[in-house]
Design a protein around this motif. Structure first.
Motif, PDB file in Angstrom:
ATOM      1  N   GLY A  87       0.798  -1.231   0.000  1.00 53.16           N
ATOM      2  CA  GLY A  87       0.000   0.000   0.000  1.00 53.16           C
ATOM      3  C   GLY A  87       0.824   1.271   0.000  1.00 53.16           C
ATOM      4  N   LEU A  88       2.140   1.153   0.017  1.00 52.42           N
ATOM      5  CA  LEU A  88       2.985   2.357   0.086  1.00 52.42           C
ATOM      6  C   LEU A  88       2.940   3.156  -1.213  1.00 52.42           C
ATOM      7  CD1 LEU A  88       6.102   0.878   1.942  1.00 52.42           C
ATOM      8  CD2 LEU A  88       4.125   2.025   2.915  1.00 52.42           C
ATOM      9  N   GLY A  89       2.865   2.464  -2.340  1.00 53.51           N
ATOM     10  CA  GLY A  89       2.743   3.164  -3.629  1.00 53.51           C
ATOM     11  C   GLY A  89       1.439   3.944  -3.690  1.00 53.51           C
ATOM     12  N   GLN A  90       0.370   3.323  -3.193  1.00 56.95           N
ATOM     13  CA  GLN A  90      -0.921   4.022  -3.146  1.00 56.95           C
ATOM     14  C   GLN A  90      -0.839   5.241  -2.238  1.00 56.95           C
ATOM     15  OE1 GLN A  90      -4.417   1.482  -2.420  1.00 56.95           O
ATOM     16  NE2 GLN A  90      -3.133  -0.275  -2.961  1.00 56.95           N
ATOM     17  N   ALA A  91      -0.214   5.075  -1.083  1.00 54.50           N
ATOM     18  CA  ALA A  91      -0.083   6.192  -0.138  1.00 54.50           C
ATOM     19  C   ALA A  91       0.740   7.326  -0.759  1.00 54.50           C
ATOM     20  CB  ALA A  91       0.568   5.715   1.156  1.00 54.50           C
ATOM     21  N   MET A  92       1.775   6.963  -1.501  1.00 53.99           N
ATOM     22  CA  MET A  92       2.633   7.974  -2.133  1.00 53.99           C
ATOM     23  C   MET A  92       1.877   8.704  -3.237  1.00 53.99           C
ATOM     24  SD  MET A  92       5.819   8.871  -1.622  1.00 53.99           S
ATOM     25  CE  MET A  92       5.184  10.522  -1.627  1.00 53.99           C
ATOM     26  N   SER A 121      -1.812  -0.451 -13.220  1.00 49.38           N
ATOM     27  CA  SER A 121      -2.974  -0.824 -12.423  1.00 49.38           C
ATOM     28  C   SER A 121      -3.182   0.160 -11.259  1.00 49.38           C
ATOM     29  CB  SER A 121      -2.765  -2.252 -11.924  1.00 49.38           C
ATOM     30  OG  SER A 121      -3.610  -2.537 -10.862  1.00 49.38           O
ATOM     31  N   LEU A 122      -2.094   0.547 -10.610  1.00 46.63           N
ATOM     32  CA  LEU A 122      -2.164   1.525  -9.519  1.00 46.63           C
ATOM     33  C   LEU A 122      -2.747   2.846 -10.030  1.00 46.63           C
ATOM     34  CD1 LEU A 122      -1.405   2.715  -6.692  1.00 46.63           C
ATOM     35  CD2 LEU A 122       0.833   3.212  -7.654  1.00 46.63           C
ATOM     36  N   TYR A 123      -2.218   3.345 -11.133  1.00 49.98           N
ATOM     37  CA  TYR A 123      -2.691   4.627 -11.662  1.00 49.98           C
ATOM     38  C   TYR A 123      -4.157   4.547 -12.081  1.00 49.98           C
ATOM     39  CZ  TYR A 123       2.261   5.848 -11.623  1.00 49.98           C
ATOM     40  OH  TYR A 123       3.544   6.087 -11.232  1.00 49.98           O
ATOM     41  N   GLN A 124      -4.556   3.426 -12.664  1.00 51.62           N
ATOM     42  CA  GLN A 124      -5.949   3.279 -13.087  1.00 51.62           C
ATOM     43  C   GLN A 124      -6.884   3.272 -11.882  1.00 51.62           C
ATOM     44  OE1 GLN A 124      -5.560  -0.245 -15.526  1.00 51.62           O
ATOM     45  NE2 GLN A 124      -5.327   0.955 -17.400  1.00 51.62           N
ATOM     46  N   LYS A 125      -6.426   2.684 -10.777  1.00 52.19           N
ATOM     47  CA  LYS A 125      -7.208   2.666  -9.539  1.00 52.19           C
ATOM     48  C   LYS A 125      -7.526   4.095  -9.079  1.00 52.19           C
ATOM     49  CE  LYS A 125      -5.741  -0.787  -6.985  1.00 52.19           C
ATOM     50  NZ  LYS A 125      -4.836  -1.490  -6.074  1.00 52.19           N
ATOM     51  N   GLY A 127      -7.948   6.577 -11.155  1.00 56.52           N
ATOM     52  CA  GLY A 127      -8.732   7.268 -12.173  1.00 56.52           C
ATOM     53  C   GLY A 127      -7.938   7.761 -13.372  1.00 56.52           C
ATOM     54  N   PHE A 128      -6.651   7.438 -13.455  1.00 59.16           N
ATOM     55  CA  PHE A 128      -5.869   7.851 -14.622  1.00 59.16           C
ATOM     56  C   PHE A 128      -6.347   7.096 -15.855  1.00 59.16           C
ATOM     57  CE2 PHE A 128      -3.012   9.438 -11.422  1.00 59.16           C
ATOM     58  CZ  PHE A 128      -2.296  10.459 -12.035  1.00 59.16           C
ATOM     59  N   LYS A 129      -6.390   7.796 -16.980  1.00 62.42           N
ATOM     60  CA  LYS A 129      -6.762   7.214 -18.270  1.00 62.42           C
ATOM     61  C   LYS A 129      -5.572   7.324 -19.220  1.00 62.42           C
ATOM     62  CE  LYS A 129     -11.297   7.011 -17.267  1.00 62.42           C
ATOM     63  NZ  LYS A 129     -11.279   6.266 -16.040  1.00 62.42           N
ATOM     64  N   THR A 130      -5.517   6.416 -20.186  1.00 64.27           N
ATOM     65  CA  THR A 130      -4.451   6.470 -21.187  1.00 64.27           C
ATOM     66  C   THR A 130      -4.759   7.581 -22.182  1.00 64.27           C
ATOM     67  OG1 THR A 130      -4.090   4.111 -20.939  1.00 64.27           O
ATOM     68  CG2 THR A 130      -3.185   5.131 -22.919  1.00 64.27           C
ATOM     69  N   ALA A 131      -3.802   8.487 -22.357  1.00 63.96           N
ATOM     70  CA  ALA A 131      -3.984   9.628 -23.263  1.00 63.96           C
ATOM     71  C   ALA A 131      -3.155   9.470 -24.526  1.00 63.96           C
ATOM     72  CB  ALA A 131      -3.602  10.924 -22.544  1.00 63.96           C
ATOM     73  N   GLY A 132      -2.220   8.521 -24.533  1.00 68.49           N
ATOM     74  CA  GLY A 132      -1.379   8.359 -25.714  1.00 68.49           C
ATOM     75  C   GLY A 132      -0.204   7.456 -25.406  1.00 68.49           C
ATOM     76  N   ARG A 133       0.718   7.423 -26.346  1.00 66.80           N
ATOM     77  CA  ARG A 133       1.874   6.539 -26.236  1.00 66.80           C
ATOM     78  C   ARG A 133       3.090   7.268 -26.791  1.00 66.80           C
ATOM     79  NH1 ARG A 133       1.072   0.652 -26.581  1.00 66.80           N
ATOM     80  NH2 ARG A 133       3.080  -0.336 -26.811  1.00 66.80           N
TER      81      ARG A 133
END
Length: 184
Positions: A87-92, A121-125, A127-133
């Motif tokens: 959970g440290l990544g989530q906390a950060m 997966s963390l970022y999507q949790k 609410g981050f969305k893919t905007a490009g590559r």
């Protein structure tokens, strides 16, 4: 079982050796000491650390973002390998977004390796969305980066999202006997 304190603090110059060790453990030397010092000296950069005062490795996680106009560009998010999955990544990430929100920033963006499923997966949790590559973004192996984006950080709903995340993160941390205190 007693819980161990995690302190969220702004990183300062005396912390830089620990920062370099964490960088080496996670990224194999992504940034130099001088680069981190520039981050500390820049008024547009926020470098946060999660410290466990009674742990052998005091700096367990760190994150950095740059304020660019109304955007938080997240440049680093790292967790000591042996503490990942607690959970440290989530906390950060929560702390970076909360700080950015409190500073009035409206959105967040970052790049992540296409192969880094745990991070995506963390970022999507959150609410981050893919905007490009970005093709061949990472120079060490020419791997592509996904550009992830999170908007509407100044909308009231985002404040609710942050509160809900904080409660979930707190529960997750407590499963591993951590509790988070803000000290900055």
């Amino acid at each position: 079982m007693s819980k161990s304190k995690l302190e969220l603090k702004l990183i300062t110059t005396p912390d830089l050796n620990a920062v370099l060790e964490l960088d080496m453990a996670c990224f194999g030397g992504f940034w130099t000491l001088e680069a981190y010092q520039r981050e500390l000296d820049s008024p547009n950069s926020v470098l946060l650390g999660l410290f466990a005062p009674f742990s052998p490795l005091e700096l367990l996680a760190m994150g950095c973002y740059w304020s660019i106009l109304e955007e938080a560009h997240i440049t680093i998010l790292a967790v000591q390998p042996q503490y990942q999955g607690q959970g440290l990544g989530q906390a950060m990430l929560y702390s970076l977004l909360k700080t950015a929100h409190d500073r009035g920033l409206e959105r967040a963006t970052l790049e992540v390796r296409v192969s880094n499923q745990a991070a995506i997966s963390l970022y999507q949790k959150f609410g981050f969305k893919t905007a490009g590559r970005r093709r061949r973004y990472y120079k060490d192996n020419d791997e592509d980066a996904l550009i992830l984006w999170l908007g509407d950080m100044q909308y009231p709903e985002f404040q609710n999202t942050l509160e809900n995340l904080r409660a979930k993160i707190s529960d997750r941390l407590s499963q591993f006997s951590w509790y988070l205190v803000n000290s900055h």
